[in-house]
Scaffold this active site. Structure first.
Site, PDB file in Angstrom:
ATOM      1  N   ASP A  67       0.826  -1.207   0.000  1.00  0.00           N
ATOM      2  CA  ASP A  67       0.000   0.000   0.000  1.00  0.00           C
ATOM      3  C   ASP A  67       0.865   1.264   0.000  1.00  0.00           C
ATOM      4  O   ASP A  67       2.031   1.234   0.383  1.00  0.00           O
ATOM      5  CB  ASP A  67      -0.847   0.056   1.280  1.00  0.00           C
ATOM      6  CG  ASP A  67      -1.942  -0.983   1.308  1.00  0.00           C
ATOM      7  OD1 ASP A  67      -1.990  -1.831   0.402  1.00  0.00           O
ATOM      8  OD2 ASP A  67      -2.748  -0.946   2.264  1.00  0.00           O
ATOM      9  N   ASP A  68       0.241   2.351  -0.354  1.00  0.00           N
ATOM     10  CA  ASP A  68       0.733   3.727  -0.165  1.00  0.00           C
ATOM     11  C   ASP A  68       1.719   4.218  -1.237  1.00  0.00           C
ATOM     12  O   ASP A  68       2.106   5.370  -1.216  1.00  0.00           O
ATOM     13  CB  ASP A  68       1.390   3.955   1.213  1.00  0.00           C
ATOM     14  CG  ASP A  68       0.397   3.830   2.360  1.00  0.00           C
ATOM     15  OD1 ASP A  68      -0.778   3.514   2.089  1.00  0.00           O
ATOM     16  OD2 ASP A  68       0.796   4.043   3.511  1.00  0.00           O
ATOM     17  N   HIS A 118      -5.907   2.759  -3.717  1.00  0.00           N
ATOM     18  CA  HIS A 118      -5.820   3.027  -2.267  1.00  0.00           C
ATOM     19  C   HIS A 118      -6.304   4.450  -1.976  1.00  0.00           C
ATOM     20  O   HIS A 118      -5.811   5.115  -1.069  1.00  0.00           O
ATOM     21  CB  HIS A 118      -4.371   2.822  -1.815  1.00  0.00           C
ATOM     22  CG  HIS A 118      -4.195   2.680  -0.328  1.00  0.00           C
ATOM     23  ND1 HIS A 118      -4.941   1.829   0.456  1.00  0.00           N
ATOM     24  CD2 HIS A 118      -3.318   3.276   0.536  1.00  0.00           C
ATOM     25  CE1 HIS A 118      -4.538   1.918   1.717  1.00  0.00           C
ATOM     26  NE2 HIS A 118      -3.565   2.790   1.796  1.00  0.00           N
ATOM     27  N   HIS A 122      -4.434   9.770   1.872  1.00  0.00           N
ATOM     28  CA  HIS A 122      -4.675   8.764   2.908  1.00  0.00           C
ATOM     29  C   HIS A 122      -5.734   9.215   3.913  1.00  0.00           C
ATOM     30  O   HIS A 122      -5.478   9.301   5.102  1.00  0.00           O
ATOM     31  CB  HIS A 122      -3.353   8.441   3.599  1.00  0.00           C
ATOM     32  CG  HIS A 122      -3.234   7.008   3.972  1.00  0.00           C
ATOM     33  ND1 HIS A 122      -3.633   6.527   5.183  1.00  0.00           N
ATOM     34  CD2 HIS A 122      -2.797   5.945   3.276  1.00  0.00           C
ATOM     35  CE1 HIS A 122      -3.409   5.230   5.220  1.00  0.00           C
ATOM     36  NE2 HIS A 122      -2.908   4.840   4.067  1.00  0.00           N
ATOM     37  N   HIS A 209       4.060  -2.094   2.932  1.00  0.00           N
ATOM     38  CA  HIS A 209       4.062  -0.754   2.337  1.00  0.00           C
ATOM     39  C   HIS A 209       5.358  -0.554   1.570  1.00  0.00           C
ATOM     40  O   HIS A 209       6.436  -0.647   2.178  1.00  0.00           O
ATOM     41  CB  HIS A 209       3.920   0.306   3.439  1.00  0.00           C
ATOM     42  CG  HIS A 209       2.640   0.179   4.220  1.00  0.00           C
ATOM     43  ND1 HIS A 209       2.497  -0.745   5.237  1.00  0.00           N
ATOM     44  CD2 HIS A 209       1.451   0.795   4.092  1.00  0.00           C
ATOM     45  CE1 HIS A 209       1.261  -0.649   5.719  1.00  0.00           C
ATOM     46  NE2 HIS A 209       0.597   0.266   5.037  1.00  0.00           N
TER      47      HIS A 209
HETATM   48 ZN   LIG Z   1      -2.318   3.022   3.439  1.00  0.00          ZN
END
Ligand SMILES: [Zn+2]
Length: 242
Positions: A67-68, A118, A122, A209
Site C-alpha cells: 500500500d501507499d 488506495h 490517505h 508498504h
Molecule cells: Zn495506506
C-alpha cells in the site's frame, strides 16, 4: 491454533457479487467477520457457510500486497527484486503518489502485478462522506487507467476503514488483509520478516508498504524464505473467485 490473536480480514464484497475466498483464510465477507473453526482447514463464515478454496490453486499460496506507493526509489527496488525472483504481487496505489511515477506504474502493469486503488490521499473514508470518497477513488482509478489502459477493480481503503454504504457507491471489490506485517512501525527488516513468518498460513494476504527501504528488504527476504517453504506467490484476484 491461534484463534483470536489473528482475526483475518480479507475481502469485503459488493452485495451483488458472491466471492469465494481461497484456502485457509479467515475472512470478512460483506463486512461480517469469518471465524476459524477448530481443526484443520475448515473455515466457516458466521452464518455457517463453508469457504471454499479458489479452484486451480495447487499447493500453498500467499499474496503480498503493498500500500501507499508508488515510491520512486523503494518501489523501483521492489520491482527489480520481484522480477529477479519471478514473483507477482498486488499494489494498492495512492493517486497523489502516481504523479511523477507513471513509469513505475507502467512497469508494475507490464511485469504482471495487479494494481489496485488506495484512494487519492490517505484519508479515513468513512469520515469523508460518500461523495468525496467516490471522487477520490474515481480520480485514482482514472490515473491508473490512463497509464495501464485498465481500470482497477480492487481497492483497499486507507486504515482498512470502510462500510457497506461506501462499497455500493464505489462499486469495487474491497480487499483487506489477513497478516499485518506492521512494517510501517517496525522499520527493521529482521523484525518484519519474523513477524510475518510467525503468522503466515496458506491463503494469506500480507499487508506491507512499498515506501520504506526496510519493507522492501523484508519483502524480498520473505519471498525467498516462503518459496523455500513451498509457497507460491499470487495476486489477490487469484485468491478470490467469482
Ligand atoms: Zn495506506
Amino acid at each position: 491454533m491461534k484463534l483470536g490473536n489473528k482475526v483475518k480480514l480479507l475481502a469485503v464484497v459488493c452485495a451483488a457479487d458472491v466471492i469465494l475466498l481461497g484456502g485457509l483464510c479467515r475472512t470478512v465477507l460483506g463486512n461480517r467477520p469469518v471465524h476459524a473453526a477448530a481443526g484443520n482447514g475448515a473455515w466457516v463464515q458466521e452464518g455457517g457457510e463453508t469457504m471454499e478454496r479458489a479452484k486451480g490453486l495447487e499447493g500453498k499460496c500467499v499474496a503480498l500486497t503493498f500500500d501507499d506507493g508508488p515510491h520512486k526509489e523503494c518501489t523501483a527496488q521492489l520491482l527489480d527484486g520481484l522480477k529477479e525472483r519471478g514473483v507477482r504481487a498486488t499494489f494498492f496505489l495512492m493517486g497523489q503518489n502516481i504523479e511523477g511515477n507513471e513509469e513505475l506504474v507502467k512497469r508494475m502493469h507490464d511485469d504482471g502485478h495487479l494494481i489496485g486503488n488506495h484512494s487519492f490521499s490517505h484519508v479515513q473514508l468513512t469520515k469523508a462522506g460518500a461523495r468525496s470518497v467516490c471522487q477520490a477513488v474515481d480520480r485514482t482509478s482514472m490515473m491508473i487507467e490512463d497509464i495501464t489502459g485498465e481500470r482497477p477493480q480492487y481497492m483497499r481503503p486507507p486504515f482498512g476503514d470502510w462500510n457497506e454504504e461506501l462499497e455500493c457507491d464505489v462499486g469495487m471489490t474491497t480487499v483487506l488483509w489477513s497478516v499485518d506485517s506492521l512494517d510501517w512501525k517496525l522499520r527493521n527488516k529482521n523484525k518484519i520478516v519474523k513477524r510475518v513468518l510467525k503468522d503466515v498460513e496458506d491463503g494469506d494476504i500480507i499487508l506491507m508498504h512499498d515506501i520504506f527501504p526496510t519493507s522492501v528488504q523484508a519483502a524480498l527476504e520473505l519471498v525467498d524464505t516462503l518459496t523455500r517453504q513451498g509457497y507460491t506467490f499470487v495476486t489477490v484476484d487469484e485468491l478470490l473467485i467469482d
